[in-house]
Design an enzyme around this catalytic site. Structure first.
Site, PDB file in Angstrom:
ATOM      1  N   PRO A   2     -26.749  28.058  -9.198  1.00 22.78           N
ATOM      2  CA  PRO A   2     -26.586  28.290 -10.639  1.00 22.78           C
ATOM      3  C   PRO A   2     -27.021  29.705 -11.019  1.00 22.78           C
ATOM      4  CG  PRO A   2     -27.591  26.156 -10.231  1.00 22.78           C
ATOM      5  CD  PRO A   2     -27.573  26.869  -8.915  1.00 22.78           C
ATOM      6  N   GLU A   3     -26.114  30.430 -11.702  1.00 23.28           N
ATOM      7  CA  GLU A   3     -26.396  31.797 -12.127  1.00 23.28           C
ATOM      8  C   GLU A   3     -26.449  31.857 -13.652  1.00 23.28           C
ATOM      9  OE1 GLU A   3     -23.862  34.608 -10.046  1.00 23.28           O
ATOM     10  OE2 GLU A   3     -23.654  33.244  -8.355  1.00 23.28           O
ATOM     11  N   LYS A  60     -31.733  33.699 -14.926  1.00 21.46           N
ATOM     12  CA  LYS A  60     -31.663  32.399 -14.255  1.00 21.46           C
ATOM     13  C   LYS A  60     -32.791  31.460 -14.679  1.00 21.46           C
ATOM     14  CE  LYS A  60     -29.479  34.295 -10.098  1.00 21.46           C
ATOM     15  NZ  LYS A  60     -29.548  34.397  -8.628  1.00 21.46           N
TER      16      LYS A  60
END
Length: 381
Positions: A2-3, A60
């Protein structure tokens, strides 16, 4: 992983399902790795019965601002995610909603129950995510560690061309590696970094302090364009333009050739420890970087020339082991003595020689950090 865009998707879901509501029950699961500088029991005590005022993001990282300190700060790592009991489409890998999703989900680290009895869960199979509790009077965690060490979020705090030019000139590293450095820019990961470089028409191996003024301007424009659109679309690939690299890059290693709609071929190169997708026909190395890459291809015999500058990147050439018996024979010849036939080595001597040889070094892994075996931990009631 996940970015910035995937985290934005979760923060928006938290604002929809959690902000303004009371957490009626917290069910934490013991995990001494994921709970950083705190415990699952302390997490339960800090959140149960508290009201969520806001959900915020920086790169993030994301966190909940509670009606009283401490505030939970979270990071997904490689495989972390927030699952919503009645919103299965929120998962960034899901193509279709599950009709009967498993609940609680596997690898859950905590469950939060809301007044309507619905729940959400933080999950992490590889246990590389982190959950912290931060004491802060206002909940503005951007001013404290670990967020303090992060660079600007390119969507919430856009950088100028002058800032970008100064930062690039101060370093001498491959541009893709520079983009992934969270102390430089917060939130950019592998696919977002590749997308930025593709739209800027810059090779991922181009060294930072070799970019000219025009290249810096292209990079600045691509940085704002890609991160802005990706966050707005909440990482929903169906909302990305058809010419985006991200939509056509996932066939690496398959028989199908990766190509853009225009017919341009997509290739892959390892920069640092990360595999980067790029379009050779549009992203070319320029200046001294071309010569350096050519030298590395020549130096690494049988290699693919994809090693980067930096510690451990040069091919190690070890001298051949000395043969003592042969050296002694040559010495006797020099003094004119007879050369006896070579003595037969005993098994004990051979074993000793094998033992003395250095063990081969392990090759570096392509992952960012070692995988930690997942486990289902104890539930605290």
């Amino acid at each position: 992983m996940p970015e910035i865009a995937e985290v934005a998707r979760i923060v928006n879901r938290l604002r929809t399902h959690l902000v303004g509501k009371m957490i009626t029950k917290v069910t934490p699961f013991e995990d001494a790795i994921v709970y950083k500088d705190t415990t699952h029991k302390a997490f339960k005590q800090a959140l149960e019965g508290k009201k969520v005022l806001e959900a915020r993001q920086w790169g993030k990282y994301f966190w909940l601002v509670m009606n009283s300190s401490p505030h939970p700060l979270m990071h997904f790592g490689m495989t972390g995610w927030i699952c919503f009991q009645h919103d299965s489409t929120a998962h960034y890998r899901a193509t279709t909603p599950e009709k009967n999703p498993e609940w609680p989900p596997r690898f859950a680290k905590f469950l939060l129950q809301l007044p309507d009895a619905s729940e959400l869960a933080f999950t992490d199979p590889r246990r590389l995510g982190r959950i912290r509790l931060i004491d802060h009077p206002t909940g503005d965690l951007r001013s404290v560690s670990p967020l303090l060490e992060n660079g600007p979020d390119p969507v919430q705090s856009p950088v100028s061309v002058a800032w970008l030019s100064e930062k690039l000139a101060a370093r001498r590293v491959p541009l893709k590696a520079w983009l992934l450095d969270q102390s430089v820019l917060a939130g950019i990961g592998n696919w977002v970094g590749d997308e930025i470089l593709y739209h800027a028409r810059i090779h991922p191996e181009q060294v930072t302090n070799t970019l000219d003024e025009e290249m810096v301007k292209r990079l600045h424009g691509a940085l704002g364009y890609v991160t802005g659109l990706a966050v707005k679309a909440e990482a929903d690939s169906s909302k990305f333009p058809e010419d985006w690299l991200m939509l056509h890059r996932w066939g690496k290693g398959s028989k199908k050739e990766n190509k853009l709609p225009s017919g341009e071929k997509i290739d892959f190169v390892k920069v640092g420890t990360r595999t980067s997708a790029y379009v050779p026909g549009l992203q070319k190395l320029v200046g001294e970087a071309v010569k350096k890459r050519a030298r590395k291809v020549k130096e690494v015999e049988g290699g693919d020339g994809e090693q980067e500058e930096g510690e451990g990147s040069e091919a190690e050439v070890k001298p051949a082991p000395k043969r003592r018996a042969k050296a002694k024979a040559v010495k006797k010849e020099e003094v004119g003595g007879d050369v006896p036939p070579p003595a037969r080595r005993s098994l004990r001597g051979a074993a000793k020689a094998v033992k003395e040889e250095p063990e081969p070094k392990e090759e570096e892994s392509d992952s960012e950090s070692p995988e930690v075996p997942a486990k289902r931990a104890k539930r605290v009631r």
